[in-house]
Scaffold this active site. Structure first.
Site, mmCIF file in Angstrom:
data_model
loop_
_atom_site.group_PDB
_atom_site.id
_atom_site.type_symbol
_atom_site.label_atom_id
_atom_site.label_comp_id
_atom_site.label_asym_id
_atom_site.label_seq_id
_atom_site.Cartn_x
_atom_site.Cartn_y
_atom_site.Cartn_z
ATOM 1 N N ARG A 1 0.829 -1.220 0.000
ATOM 2 C CA ARG A 1 0.000 0.000 0.000
ATOM 3 C C ARG A 1 0.861 1.268 0.000
ATOM 4 O O ARG A 1 0.461 2.296 -0.544
ATOM 5 C CB ARG A 1 -0.945 -0.026 1.216
ATOM 6 C CG ARG A 1 -2.083 1.005 1.180
ATOM 7 C CD ARG A 1 -3.084 0.734 2.297
ATOM 8 N NE ARG A 1 -4.273 1.597 2.271
ATOM 9 C CZ ARG A 1 -4.451 2.640 3.070
ATOM 10 N NH1 ARG A 1 -3.542 2.971 3.956
ATOM 11 N NH2 ARG A 1 -5.563 3.355 2.984
ATOM 12 N N ILE B 1 -7.611 7.469 -0.669
ATOM 13 C CA ILE B 1 -7.431 6.013 -0.782
ATOM 14 C C ILE B 1 -8.230 5.414 0.375
ATOM 15 O O ILE B 1 -8.150 5.875 1.511
ATOM 16 C CB ILE B 1 -5.931 5.617 -0.732
ATOM 17 C CG1 ILE B 1 -5.733 4.098 -0.724
ATOM 18 C CG2 ILE B 1 -5.204 6.221 0.434
ATOM 19 C CD1 ILE B 1 -4.252 3.674 -0.880
ATOM 20 N N SER B 2 -9.062 4.421 0.079
ATOM 21 C CA SER B 2 -9.984 3.891 1.082
ATOM 22 C C SER B 2 -9.250 3.256 2.262
ATOM 23 O O SER B 2 -8.131 2.756 2.125
ATOM 24 C CB SER B 2 -10.904 2.847 0.446
ATOM 25 O OG SER B 2 -11.500 3.356 -0.723
ATOM 26 N N GLN B 3 -9.946 3.263 3.402
ATOM 27 C CA GLN B 3 -9.428 2.666 4.639
ATOM 28 C C GLN B 3 -9.263 1.146 4.436
ATOM 29 O O GLN B 3 -10.171 0.497 3.914
ATOM 30 C CB GLN B 3 -10.453 2.946 5.729
ATOM 31 C CG GLN B 3 -10.109 2.410 7.081
ATOM 32 C CD GLN B 3 -11.298 2.512 8.034
ATOM 33 O OE1 GLN B 3 -12.325 3.147 7.734
ATOM 34 N NE2 GLN B 3 -11.176 1.869 9.166
#
Ligand code: SAH
Length: 218
Positions: free
Chosen positions: A40, A66-68
């Site tokens: 990530r 950016i999503s959790q």
């Protein structure tokens, strides 16, 4: 920092993120394995790289995030529940490309759409060193889906809409599943299952907070 030390550090941080996801009850080993394989930190700006494995959404620029990790894991777990294969998958909202990379470990083909051309270029740059063969990036309005590649076994939205976009419902194959954030201020995860006999079942799940699905492209 030399590259080898950096990659050991990030592998350790990633392993801690996976343990954290297990504590939050993510049980699907295919999801955990995919999230353990994708770095990530390679998808966020250098200045944020040290925070890449925290369980939070992070800014991407262009007012997007950016999503959790927990929410990515939760949505993928819903799509893969019961040992289901993701098959041909459409992602709406490429952002930095992180979730597309995770999906590529679980799906046969990933088509990912982004409405902001500059963000799609960045995603392409982020994905290139990973040499992933089964992700195709498309600049376009995800509200319309991708008729040329439809139908899809799986559809996942990374931006929230007040209702299921009709074109996406039409492009979901019989036996297919779609997950999306539904709503504006109070959002929930919506799971849509297209039965083999043609009906659609909709289930509202956890509360979430996503950026909005916008019309058109830029
Ligand atoms: N999956 C991404 C998260 C992206 S955030 C990741 O892993 O980084 C949501 C993204 O959806 C934003 O980049 C936003 O520009 C995009 N988006 C919003 N509306 C859209 C639309 N109609 N079509 C395609 N992308 C859209």
């Amino acid at each position: 920092m030399i590259d080898a030390a950096r990659s050991n550090n990030s592998a350790r941080a990633r392993a801690r993120m996976i343990e954290h996801l297990r504590k939050l009850n993510i049980r699907d080993e295919a999801v955990l394995d995919a999230m353990n394989r994708i770095p990530r930190h390679a998808f966020v700006e250098e200045a944020l790289a040290s925070r890449a494995y925290e369980d939070t959404a992070l800014p991407l620029g262009f007012q997007q995030t950016i999503s959790q990790p927990f929410v990515v894991a939760r949505m993928l777990e819903l799509l893969a529940a019961g040992g289901r294969k993701l098959g041909k998958t459409l992602e709406v909202g490429t952002g930095c490309g992180y979730q597309a990379a995770v999906l590529s470990c679980m799906a046969s083909d990933v088509y990912t759409m982004e409405r902001i051309a500059k963000l799609l270029d960045r995603a392409r740059t982020n994905l290139r060193p990973l040499k992933i063969p089964n992700v195709r990036l498309k600049h376009g309005d995800g509200n319309l889906g991708l008729p040329a590649a439809a139908p899809f076994d799986t559809i996942i939205l990374a931006a929230a809409a007040p209702a299921v976009p009709p074109a996406l419902r039409e492009q979901l194959a019989p036996g297919g599943r779609m997950v999306m954030p539904l709503g504006s201020t109070n959002q929930v995860i919506l799971l849509v299952e297209h039965s083999l006999t043609g009906g659609f079942k909709e289930t509202r799940l956890d509360g979430v907070r996503f950026v909005p699905l916008l019309p058109g492209t830029e």
